[in-house]
Design a protein around this motif. Structure first.
Motif, PDB file in Angstrom:
ATOM      1  N   LYS A   2       1.304  -0.193   4.576  1.00  0.00           N
ATOM      2  CA  LYS A   2       0.172  -0.681   3.766  1.00  0.00           C
ATOM      3  C   LYS A   2      -0.522  -1.787   4.412  1.00  0.00           C
ATOM      4  O   LYS A   2       0.089  -2.723   4.928  1.00  0.00           O
ATOM      5  CB  LYS A   2       0.420  -0.831   2.413  1.00  0.00           C
ATOM      6  N   LYS A   3      -1.850  -1.864   4.441  1.00  0.00           N
ATOM      7  CA  LYS A   3      -2.818  -3.042   4.814  1.00  0.00           C
ATOM      8  C   LYS A   3      -2.840  -4.152   3.739  1.00  0.00           C
ATOM      9  O   LYS A   3      -2.874  -3.934   2.765  1.00  0.00           O
ATOM     10  CB  LYS A   3      -3.994  -2.680   5.370  1.00  0.00           C
ATOM     11  N   ASN A   4      -2.859  -5.259   4.340  1.00  0.00           N
ATOM     12  CA  ASN A   4      -2.876  -6.422   3.540  1.00  0.00           C
ATOM     13  C   ASN A   4      -4.313  -6.868   3.641  1.00  0.00           C
ATOM     14  O   ASN A   4      -5.021  -7.059   4.548  1.00  0.00           O
ATOM     15  CB  ASN A   4      -2.162  -7.612   4.190  1.00  0.00           C
ATOM     16  N   ILE A   5      -4.881  -6.808   2.116  1.00  0.00           N
ATOM     17  CA  ILE A   5      -6.266  -7.072   2.121  1.00  0.00           C
ATOM     18  C   ILE A   5      -6.669  -8.207   1.151  1.00  0.00           C
ATOM     19  O   ILE A   5      -6.043  -8.288   0.120  1.00  0.00           O
ATOM     20  CB  ILE A   5      -6.889  -5.852   1.239  1.00  0.00           C
ATOM     21  N   ALA A   6      -7.191  -8.983   1.714  1.00  0.00           N
ATOM     22  CA  ALA A   6      -7.679 -10.235   1.062  1.00  0.00           C
ATOM     23  C   ALA A   6      -8.950  -9.984   0.216  1.00  0.00           C
ATOM     24  O   ALA A   6     -10.119  -9.613   1.177  1.00  0.00           O
ATOM     25  CB  ALA A   6      -7.665 -11.567   1.817  1.00  0.00           C
ATOM     26  N   ILE A   7      -9.169 -10.111  -1.135  1.00  0.00           N
ATOM     27  CA  ILE A   7     -10.460 -10.174  -1.744  1.00  0.00           C
ATOM     28  C   ILE A   7     -10.925 -11.449  -2.108  1.00  0.00           C
ATOM     29  O   ILE A   7     -10.287 -12.295  -2.783  1.00  0.00           O
ATOM     30  CB  ILE A   7     -10.182  -9.264  -3.153  1.00  0.00           C
ATOM     31  N   TYR A  29      -9.886  -1.842  -9.027  1.00  0.00           N
ATOM     32  CA  TYR A  29     -10.292  -0.462  -8.918  1.00  0.00           C
ATOM     33  C   TYR A  29      -9.788   0.014  -7.476  1.00  0.00           C
ATOM     34  O   TYR A  29      -9.395   1.277  -7.362  1.00  0.00           O
ATOM     35  CB  TYR A  29     -11.876  -0.139  -8.734  1.00  0.00           C
ATOM     36  N   LEU A  30      -9.235  -0.704  -6.533  1.00  0.00           N
ATOM     37  CA  LEU A  30      -8.837  -0.452  -4.999  1.00  0.00           C
ATOM     38  C   LEU A  30      -7.467   0.091  -5.229  1.00  0.00           C
ATOM     39  O   LEU A  30      -6.574  -0.469  -6.325  1.00  0.00           O
ATOM     40  CB  LEU A  30      -8.715  -1.578  -4.268  1.00  0.00           C
ATOM     41  N   ASN A  31      -7.036   1.261  -4.632  1.00  0.00           N
ATOM     42  CA  ASN A  31      -5.701   1.839  -4.758  1.00  0.00           C
ATOM     43  C   ASN A  31      -4.417   1.029  -4.281  1.00  0.00           C
ATOM     44  O   ASN A  31      -4.525   0.621  -2.908  1.00  0.00           O
ATOM     45  CB  ASN A  31      -5.774   3.240  -4.083  1.00  0.00           C
ATOM     46  N   LYS A  32      -3.677   0.602  -5.146  1.00  0.00           N
ATOM     47  CA  LYS A  32      -2.448  -0.326  -4.913  1.00  0.00           C
ATOM     48  C   LYS A  32      -1.447   0.303  -4.252  1.00  0.00           C
ATOM     49  O   LYS A  32      -0.697  -0.196  -3.630  1.00  0.00           O
ATOM     50  CB  LYS A  32      -2.270  -1.096  -5.914  1.00  0.00           C
ATOM     51  N   ASP A  33      -1.527   1.618  -4.199  1.00  0.00           N
ATOM     52  CA  ASP A  33      -0.586   2.305  -3.321  1.00  0.00           C
ATOM     53  C   ASP A  33      -0.888   2.478  -1.943  1.00  0.00           C
ATOM     54  O   ASP A  33      -0.174   2.755  -1.065  1.00  0.00           O
ATOM     55  CB  ASP A  33      -0.423   3.936  -4.209  1.00  0.00           C
ATOM     56  N   LYS A  34      -2.160   2.257  -1.803  1.00  0.00           N
ATOM     57  CA  LYS A  34      -2.592   2.271  -0.383  1.00  0.00           C
ATOM     58  C   LYS A  34      -2.863   0.869   0.498  1.00  0.00           C
ATOM     59  O   LYS A  34      -2.619   0.822   1.721  1.00  0.00           O
ATOM     60  CB  LYS A  34      -4.092   2.908  -0.103  1.00  0.00           C
ATOM     61  N   PHE A  35      -3.097   0.047  -0.368  1.00  0.00           N
ATOM     62  CA  PHE A  35      -3.093  -1.484   0.012  1.00  0.00           C
ATOM     63  C   PHE A  35      -2.315  -2.310  -0.792  1.00  0.00           C
ATOM     64  O   PHE A  35      -2.243  -2.332  -1.764  1.00  0.00           O
ATOM     65  CB  PHE A  35      -4.756  -2.034  -0.094  1.00  0.00           C
TER      66      PHE A  35
END
Length: 324
Positions: A2-7, A29-35
Motif C-alpha cells: 500500500k502507498k502512503n498518502i498524505a492528505i 472516502y478514499l479506500n483504506k484497503d488500498k492506501f
C-alpha cells in the motif's frame, strides 16, 4: 504494498475551515484497503500529522516525513486539499517538487498563475479567452474613481486578486460605494481587480486529467438567491447548483472547448474548476480554482456523481494519475 498518502489540509488563509472539511472528506472516502492515509494539518504555527484520536505528531519539514513509534514514515504521494495559500498559490507545489514528492495538484507555476486572477486573464486573452473589462490596483495606488467607472462601468465587482470562496469581494452599484469596497478587498490581499458586471447564466466547469486525457465533467449552472455567488450563497444554501446545466448545445460546445483549451494551454494537471458567465452564447471566464471544494456538497463532486463516478473513485483517480 500500500502507498502512503498524505492528505494536506488547513492553510494560512480565511479558507482554512473549508479546507479542513474537504480534507476530511477525502480521508473518509478514499479506500483504506488500498492506501495508508495520513491527515496532515498545515498551519502557520505548526505542520502536524493528526491521528484518529486527534493526537498530533510534528512533520519534519526537511523531507516532509513523520516519526511514528521510532519509525520514519515518508509519503509516496500528497493529496492537496488546501484552498488558498499555501496550497493553491504554488508554494506547497514548489516545496514538493523540490523534494521529489508527487502530488495531486497542478505544477507550481500553474498554481501561482491561476491563483492570480489578473495575471491569468492577461495570459489567456491572446488565445481568445473572453473576460469582463477590468481595472487593477495595488495597495498604496491612488484611486481614481471616475477612471475606474469609465473603464468597467457600474455595477462592478471589487475583488481581492488572490483569494477564494468570495472572500474580499463586493458588488458596487454607486460611485460612493467604491472606497469601502476597496478597503474590504485590501483586508484579504494587497492587490485588487475591479471587473465589470456581466449579466447572464453562470456555470462552473470541472476538468481533470483521467488516464492521460483531459476530461470535462457535466457542467453545473449556478443560480443564486443573493446578489452574486458570494460566501453565503456558496456555503449557506443560498444558491441552486444544477447539474447538468440548462444551456443550449452551442453554449455547451463553446464552454467545453474553452475549458479544455485553457487546461491544455496552461499544461495543467489534477483538478481544475473554471467559472464562466454566458453573454448570449459566448462564455466569459471569471476565474479558475485548482483546489476546488471536495465536500459531498461541493460542485466538483456533484459533477463527478452526474458522470457516474463515485467520490472515493474520483479521489483515487487523481492519486493514480499523480503516481503515474
Amino acid at each position: 504494498m500500500k502507498k502512503n498518502i498524505a492528505i494536506i489540509m488547513g492553510g494560512y488563509s480565511s479558507e482554512y475551515k473549508i479546507s479542513l472539511k474537504s480534507g476530511n472528506v477525502v480521508y473518509d472516502y478514499l479506500n483504506k484497503d488500498k492506501f495508508n492515509l495520513y491527515r496532515i494539518h498545515i498551519f502557520k504555527n505548526k505542520w502536524v500529522y493528526v491521528d484518529d484520536l486527534d493526537n498530533e505528531t510534528p512533520v519534519d519539514r526537511n523531507d516532509f516525513s513523520i516519526s511514528l513509534n521510532g519509525t520514519s514514515v515518508k509519503f509516496d504521494c500528497v493529496f492537496n486539499a488546501i484552498h488558498g495559500t499555501p496550497g493553491e498559490d504554488g508554494l506547497m507545489q514548489a516545496y514538493f517538487e523540490l523534494l521529489g514528492i508527487c502530488h495531486t495538484s497542478c505544477g507550481f507555476y500553474q498554481a501561482a498563475l491561476t491563483f492570480n486572477k489578473r495575471d491569468l486573464l492577461s495570459v489567456l486573452k491572446p488565445y481568445g479567452i473572453k473576460s469582463a473589462p477590468s481595472y487593477y490596483l495595488n495597495k498604496g495606488d491612488a484611486v481614481n474613481e471616475s477612471e475606474i467607472i469609465n473603464t468597467v462601468k457600474l455595477p462592478c465587482f471589487v475583488k481581492a486578486n488572490k483569494s477564494g470562496s468570495s472572500y474580499g469581494i463586493t458588488k458596487v452599484y454607486k460611485k460612493e460605494e467604491l472606497k469601502s469596497a476597496i478597503e474590504t478587498a485590501y483586508k484579504e490581499d494587497d492587490e485588487i481587480i475591479i471587473e465589470g458586471f456581466l449579466e447572464g447564466t453562470e456555470v462552473s466547469v470541472g476538468v481533470l486529467k483521467l488516464k492521460g486525457k483531459t476530461t470535462v465533467f457535466p457542467i453545473t449552472e449556478i443560480v443564486t438567491e443573493n446578489d452574486f455567488f458570494d460566501y453565503e450563497a456558496k456555503y449557506g444554501g443560498k444558491s441552486q447548483e444544477i447539474t447538468p446545466a440548462r444551456i443550449n448545445t452551442e453554449q455547451l460546445d463553446k464552454v467545453t472547448a474553452a475549458s479544455k483549451k485553457i487546461y491544455d494551454l496552461l499544461k495543467m494537471t489534477g483538478f481544475s474548476r473554471s467559472e464562466f458567465i454566458f453573454i448570449g452564447n459566448e462564455p466569459y471566464l471569471l476565474e479558475i480554482n485548482t483546489t476546488p471544494g471536495l465536500t459531498t456538497e461541493s460542485i466538483l463532486p456533484q459533477q463527478a456523481k452526474a458522470a457516474g463516478i463515485e467520490l472515493g473513485m474520483l479521489f483515487e483517480y487523481t492519486i493514480t494519475e499523480a503516481l503515474s
